[in-house]
Design a protein around this motif. Structure first.
Motif, PDB file in Angstrom:
ATOM      1  N   MET A 297      -3.592  -5.299  10.329  1.00 20.67           N
ATOM      2  CA  MET A 297      -4.285  -6.341   9.763  1.00 20.67           C
ATOM      3  C   MET A 297      -5.163  -5.439   8.703  1.00 20.67           C
ATOM      4  O   MET A 297      -6.053  -4.798   8.867  1.00 20.67           O
ATOM      5  N   ASP A 298      -4.556  -5.589   7.387  1.00 20.30           N
ATOM      6  CA  ASP A 298      -5.677  -5.130   6.399  1.00 20.30           C
ATOM      7  C   ASP A 298      -6.388  -6.026   5.838  1.00 20.30           C
ATOM      8  O   ASP A 298      -6.061  -6.918   5.308  1.00 20.30           O
ATOM      9  N   GLU A 299      -7.676  -5.944   6.394  1.00 21.69           N
ATOM     10  CA  GLU A 299      -8.873  -6.673   5.773  1.00 21.69           C
ATOM     11  C   GLU A 299      -8.584  -8.114   5.898  1.00 21.69           C
ATOM     12  O   GLU A 299      -8.792  -8.935   5.079  1.00 21.69           O
ATOM     13  N   PRO A 300      -8.262  -8.561   7.142  1.00 22.65           N
ATOM     14  CA  PRO A 300      -7.821  -9.799   7.555  1.00 22.65           C
ATOM     15  C   PRO A 300      -9.078 -10.961   7.210  1.00 22.65           C
ATOM     16  O   PRO A 300      -8.942 -11.953   7.150  1.00 22.65           O
TER      17      PRO A 300
ATOM     18  N   TYR B 194      -0.668  -7.674   4.804  1.00 24.22           N
ATOM     19  CA  TYR B 194      -1.222  -6.885   3.643  1.00 24.22           C
ATOM     20  C   TYR B 194      -2.272  -7.398   3.085  1.00 24.22           C
ATOM     21  O   TYR B 194      -2.980  -8.724   3.319  1.00 24.22           O
ATOM     22  N   GLN B 195      -3.299  -6.600   2.506  1.00 26.01           N
ATOM     23  CA  GLN B 195      -4.382  -6.922   2.203  1.00 26.01           C
ATOM     24  C   GLN B 195      -4.373  -7.828   0.899  1.00 26.01           C
ATOM     25  O   GLN B 195      -5.127  -8.790   0.900  1.00 26.01           O
ATOM     26  N   ASP B 196      -3.456  -7.820   0.008  1.00 26.91           N
ATOM     27  CA  ASP B 196      -3.222  -8.624  -0.808  1.00 26.91           C
ATOM     28  C   ASP B 196      -2.027  -9.844  -0.790  1.00 26.91           C
ATOM     29  O   ASP B 196      -1.623 -10.390  -1.759  1.00 26.91           O
TER      30      ASP B 196
ATOM     31  N   SER C 294      -7.027   0.502  -5.252  1.00 27.14           N
ATOM     32  CA  SER C 294      -7.192  -0.070  -4.018  1.00 27.14           C
ATOM     33  C   SER C 294      -7.780  -1.334  -4.118  1.00 27.14           C
ATOM     34  O   SER C 294      -8.473  -1.872  -5.025  1.00 27.14           O
ATOM     35  N   GLY C 295      -7.712  -2.306  -3.004  1.00 25.03           N
ATOM     36  CA  GLY C 295      -8.203  -3.656  -2.985  1.00 25.03           C
ATOM     37  C   GLY C 295      -9.659  -3.677  -3.644  1.00 25.03           C
ATOM     38  O   GLY C 295     -10.044  -4.645  -4.242  1.00 25.03           O
ATOM     39  N   GLY C 296     -10.480  -2.976  -2.901  1.00 21.61           N
ATOM     40  CA  GLY C 296     -11.898  -3.187  -3.344  1.00 21.61           C
ATOM     41  C   GLY C 296     -12.330  -2.474  -4.858  1.00 21.61           C
ATOM     42  O   GLY C 296     -12.994  -3.432  -5.473  1.00 21.61           O
TER      43      GLY C 296
ATOM     44  N   LYS D 137      -6.510   3.922   3.323  1.00 13.97           N
ATOM     45  CA  LYS D 137      -6.454   3.067   4.383  1.00 13.97           C
ATOM     46  C   LYS D 137      -5.029   2.337   4.105  1.00 13.97           C
ATOM     47  O   LYS D 137      -4.046   2.440   4.922  1.00 13.97           O
ATOM     48  N   SER D 138      -5.179   1.554   3.160  1.00 10.10           N
ATOM     49  CA  SER D 138      -4.029   0.856   2.723  1.00 10.10           C
ATOM     50  C   SER D 138      -2.657   1.480   2.636  1.00 10.10           C
ATOM     51  O   SER D 138      -1.753   1.355   3.159  1.00 10.10           O
ATOM     52  N   THR D 139      -2.839   2.529   1.980  1.00 12.01           N
ATOM     53  CA  THR D 139      -1.503   3.583   1.772  1.00 12.01           C
ATOM     54  C   THR D 139      -1.192   4.180   2.972  1.00 12.01           C
ATOM     55  O   THR D 139       0.003   4.102   3.302  1.00 12.01           O
TER      56      THR D 139
HETATM   57 MG   LIG Z   1      -7.009  -1.385   0.958  1.00  9.76          MG
END
Ligand SMILES: [Mg+2]
Ligand SMILES: Nc1ncnc2c1ncn2[C@@H]1O[C@H](COP(=O)(O)OP(=O)(O)OP(=O)(O)O)[C@@H](O)[C@H]1O
Lengths: 504, 327
Positions: free
Chosen positions: A164-167, A83-85, A402-404, A41-43
């Motif tokens: 919005m990546d996991e806001p 961005y997620q991070d 990935s973030g998770g 997803k983020s990619t």
């Molecule tokens: Mg992600």
């Protein structure tokens, strides 16, 4: 159609991540993008935001074929991304971060109008109804405030497509509701197409117009959100139907063992002039720490491990930890999983292995300063397996996960140290629902093996599912512990949102 | 929202909090304190002639330190400033002798700028780490210089040119005036210009800057360009002091300038820093060297004392920073 992405492919050195993804967004639509950790997803969204010069496929915005090889090009096409991070500058003020890259023009070209910048940023935040300390450097704020800064920045740009990546992964319920109102307004009033990534499937169902489910770098399907139930989404996302879907495994049922002796004890532990907190946690017990964002939970956690200065006494297994510091706490068997995996949590350039063993290396994984290679291998591989870290490669730099999955590494590190007491600050932020259930099991297991656990979470179901007792914090003051049996979701929610503390 | 309180109970806590809150003023306090102590205890220290001498002697490093400051805020630094200074003074000397004064000065400055831009290019476009890139440039430039001059100094610069290095306007040495102008310009650059703001952003978080659409490469190249240019300016002033274009000169500049900046409370990690710090750091190291000199202490002691000062000043500063961060 506002945005159409066709047959998008992207590989990293380790191999392909996106295998020909088709994705589209209409003007004014909120389009949810969901998928397991590492699904891509983020990619996909980074590709849209111009992070990669080597993707293949077609990106069409308002009928025009666009080549988005740099962030500047994407911004030029009206694509903004949270961005997620995060992508903030720690030493700059909130106001300057809100204006990052779109600083107001001064009276003369090249001159920087600091005052205009500050007033504009303050106005933009106020317009969204978000309250932030404009002059404070980002470094000194918690992740929720950082997240809100990113939100103000992205929403104030002249955008047509907002990603919005996991806001909401780091926001409490009240702020989430507020964010949703802002999102709806941007969609309805300004016709912005919003792409919303989240692991909270109930939220996705509530707010999204359409949903796209991704799995292993491919789109599984795209449909109107109203056609799914939360369970449908969960099954699509994981890819098989036999997963356990109770998001909050009620632990009281599973657990029969009586609690052990007191393992972690706070005696009037006070931070920054706030009233002291007194609390004891038994071996095998999980105490939930609930509260609004900014209620002082993270500060208390950091004070407990000695990351911020505090007064009062803290005992681990009956012995007081003096001159508290993270090192001394770790030596006493008390570790913390910080809320912020990027700035204070992980060494991003180092491998999964190096990050995981960071705490345990000095104790169980070495003998007289010599690393026990075989044992270390075995432990790390075991952790990668039980935490389902993907890709399961020891040498992989954590910055490429990935973030998770990065979040899982952080939690695994704490567990690897086999601590007597653990403080978990938002341990499952950004983890997909399949893996979340796994992590919950692992937390319960760590407790069952005799650790005292303090669990900070904005996810009420997580608190209710795992905690034996719950402490609600309001404006730096900890309330009396409430037994899980005396709580339900509604009661907990009202206890958290109560602004003034009724006498304990 | 996450509120930021700095209150603390307890006497020790209050003292620590006060110390931490003092922040940038601590350095100024140390400087003023040393001035007073030296004035009272060191003979001939507090004379106009001596103070003017201190200013004159430290202006060159001050000019270099101003450029270094920019590169350190950008989370980098430049080890080639000494080689660039030597080159600028040798080339200027040769052109002044054989062509004209204006051509000499211009060539010195332009060459400094070019080498700086080249450093920036290697760092930004090729992605060479600042340490390696500027170290290589330093060796490269020094090498060329030695080949071109056969390691011989260039003589013959007219006496009039010493105005740049040794002249005075009133009580103020000309190099000090140049240093002051440079410091004010850099201050204004950082304070008022978009470019200055970008230096802080890029130094604070390169990735975030890039993602926000800021042209990180251009900011990097321009910053190193200014650093090189100022090294060139310092080279010309050096020539004014010595009238000899000496290829082996200025080798101590890079580390002295970095020392001045870090003593001024600017962390090497980038993203923060002020001109006041660089200026104060330069002068602090300058008066200490001068006092040792006046006290007749062997010059061999100077490096050791300088090292100790760096450790103490930077140590205090880092400690304060830690204290501030831990509340
Ligand atoms: Mg992600
Ligand atoms: N810079 C990189 N280098 C190498 N591999 C990468 C890089 N960035 C991402 N990957 C890999 O690409 C895959 C997809 O990652 P991505 O971040 O897109 O997942 P995601 O769907 O956003 O997951 P999450 O829900 O955990 O955030 C992962 O396997 C990850 O390890």
């Amino acid at each position: 159609m506002l945005l159409e992405m066709r047959d998008i492919r992207k590989s990293f050195t380790a191999g392909p991540v996106l295998h020909g993804v088709d994705f589209s967004v209409e003007a004014g639509e909120i389009h949810a993008l969901i998928g397991h950790n590492g699904a891509g997803k983020s990619t996909l969204m980074k590709t849209l935001a111009g992070n990669f010069a080597d993707y293949s496929g077609q990106i069409v915005i308002e009928g025009r074929d666009c080549v988005l090889h740099t962030p500047a090009e994407a911004l030029g096409q009206g694509v903004a991304i949270i961005y997620q991070d995060f992508a903030l500058v720690p030493d700059l003020s909130v106001a300057a971060n809100i204006a990052l890259g779109r600083e107001p023009k001064g009276a003369f070209p090249g001159l920087m109008p600091h005052r205009a910048l500050r007033t504009r940023s303050a106005r933009e935040a106020a317009l969204l109804g978000i309250d932030l300390p404009m002059d404070t450097p980002i470094r000194r704020l918690g992740v929720a405030a950082q997240q809100l800064t990113e939100i103000v920045r992205a929403c104030s740009q002249d955008v047509r497509i907002l990603v919005m990546d996991e806001p909401t992964a780091r926001l409490a319920p009240a702020e989430r509701a507020h964010l949703f109102a802002v999102m709806r307004r941007m969609g309805r009033e300004r016709g912005v197409g919003i792409i919303y990534i989240s692991h909270f499937l109930d939220e996705v169902r509530d707010i999204a117009d359409r949903v796209t489910v991704m799995r292993d770098g491919r789109v599984v399907e795209t449909n109107a959100a109203s056609r799914y139930t939360v369970d449908d989404l969960a099954q699509l996302l994981v890819g098989h139907t036999d997963i356990v879907l109770d998001q909050a495994p009620d632990r009281r049922v599973a657990k029969q063992k009586p609690l052990g002796p007191t393992m972690l004890e706070l005696d009037q532990l006070a931070v920054a002039g706030r009233p002291g907190v007194t609390l004891s946690v038994a071996a095998g017990e999980i105490v939930g720490l609930a509260g609004l964002v900014g209620s002082g939970r993270t500060r208390l956690a950091r004070a407990m491990v000695g990351d911020v200065v505090s007064e009062g006494v803290l005992r681990v297994d009956g012995r007081a930890v003096t001159r508290r510091s993270p090192q001394r706490s770790a030596a006493a068997g008390l570790v913390m999983v910080p809320e912020d995996r990027k700035i204070s949590g992980l060494a991003l350039a180092a491998s999964i292995e190096a990050n995981m063993e960071a705490t345990a290396l000095g104790t169980s994984l070495s003998r007289m300063g010599i690393v026990r290679r075989a044992r270390q291998r075995q432990v790390v591989d075991g952790l990668i397996r039980s935490f389902r870290i993907h890709p399961p490669v020891r040498e992989k730099p954590v910055g490429t996960l990935s973030g998770g999955n990065a979040q899982k590494v952080l939690l695994a590190r704490a567990v690897a140290a086999r601590p007597r007491a653990m403080i978990l600050d938002q341990p499952t932020a950004g983890v997909d629902i399949g893996a979340k259930a796994e992590l919950h099991k692992l937390i319960v297991l760590a407790a069952a093996e005799g650790a005292a656990v303090v669990l900070i979470s904005d996810d009420l179901d997580e608190i209710l599912g795992l905690a034996d007792r719950v402490v609600v914090m309001t404006e730096g003051v900890a309330g009396p512990p409430i037994a899980r049996a005396d709580l339900d979701r509604a009661k907990l929610l009202s206890a958290i949102s109560r602004v003034s503390q009724t006498a304990a | 929202m996450a509120s930021v309180t700095v209150e603390r109970s307890g006497v020790l806590g209050t003292m620590r909090a006060a110390w931490a809150a003092m922040g940038n003023f601590a350095l100024l306090g140390i400087f003023v304190g040393l001035l007073v102590v030296f004035s009272l205890t060191v003979p001939h220290f507090a004379t106009l002639a001596n103070l003017s001498n201190v200013l004159q002697r430290n202006s060159i490093i001050g000019i270099v330190a101003c450029g270094m400051l920019l590169m350190i805020i950008l989370a980098g630094f430049d080890l080639s400033v000494g080689a660039v200074g030597a080159m600028s003074s040798v080339v200027a000397a040769a052109l002044i002798v054989h062509v004209s004064m204006v051509a000499g000065i211009a060539a010195g400055l332009v060459l400094g700028l070019i080498v700086g831009l080249f450093n920036g290019f290697c760092i930004a476009k090729i992605g060479i780490n600042a340490f390696v890139a500027t170290l290589a440039t330093q060796v490269l430039v020094t090498g060329f210089l030695f080949v071109a001059t056969a390691a011989q100094p260039v003589y013959g610069v007219p006496e009039a040119f010493t105005f740049v290095g040794l002249g005075k306007i009133g009580p103020l040495p000309v190099p000090t005036l140049i240093f002051a102008v440079v410091a004010v310009l850099i201050w204004a650059l950082l304070r008022f210009t978009t470019f200055g703001h970008y230096i802080y952003i890029v130094g604070g978080n390169r990735t975030a800057a890039r993602l926000a659409g800021i042209n990180v490469d251009r900011v990097t190249i321009a910053t190193y360009g200014i650093g090189g240019l100022l090294a060139g300016v310092a080279g010309i002033v050096l020539l004014g002091e010595t009238t000899i274009g000496q290829p082996a000169s200025a080798t101590d500049w890079p580390l002295s300038a970095i020392a001045a900046v870090v003593v001024g409370g600017v962390p090497l990690s980038g993203g923060v820093g002020r001109v006041g710090g660089a200026v104060l750091g330069t002068l602090l190291l300058g008066i200490i060297a001068n006092a040792l000199n006046l006290l007749g202490i062997s010059p061999f002691w100077q490096p050791a004392v300088t090292g100790a000062v760096i450790l103490v000043a930077v140590g205090l500063d880092s400690y304060q920073r830690r204290q501030r961060e831990r509340r």
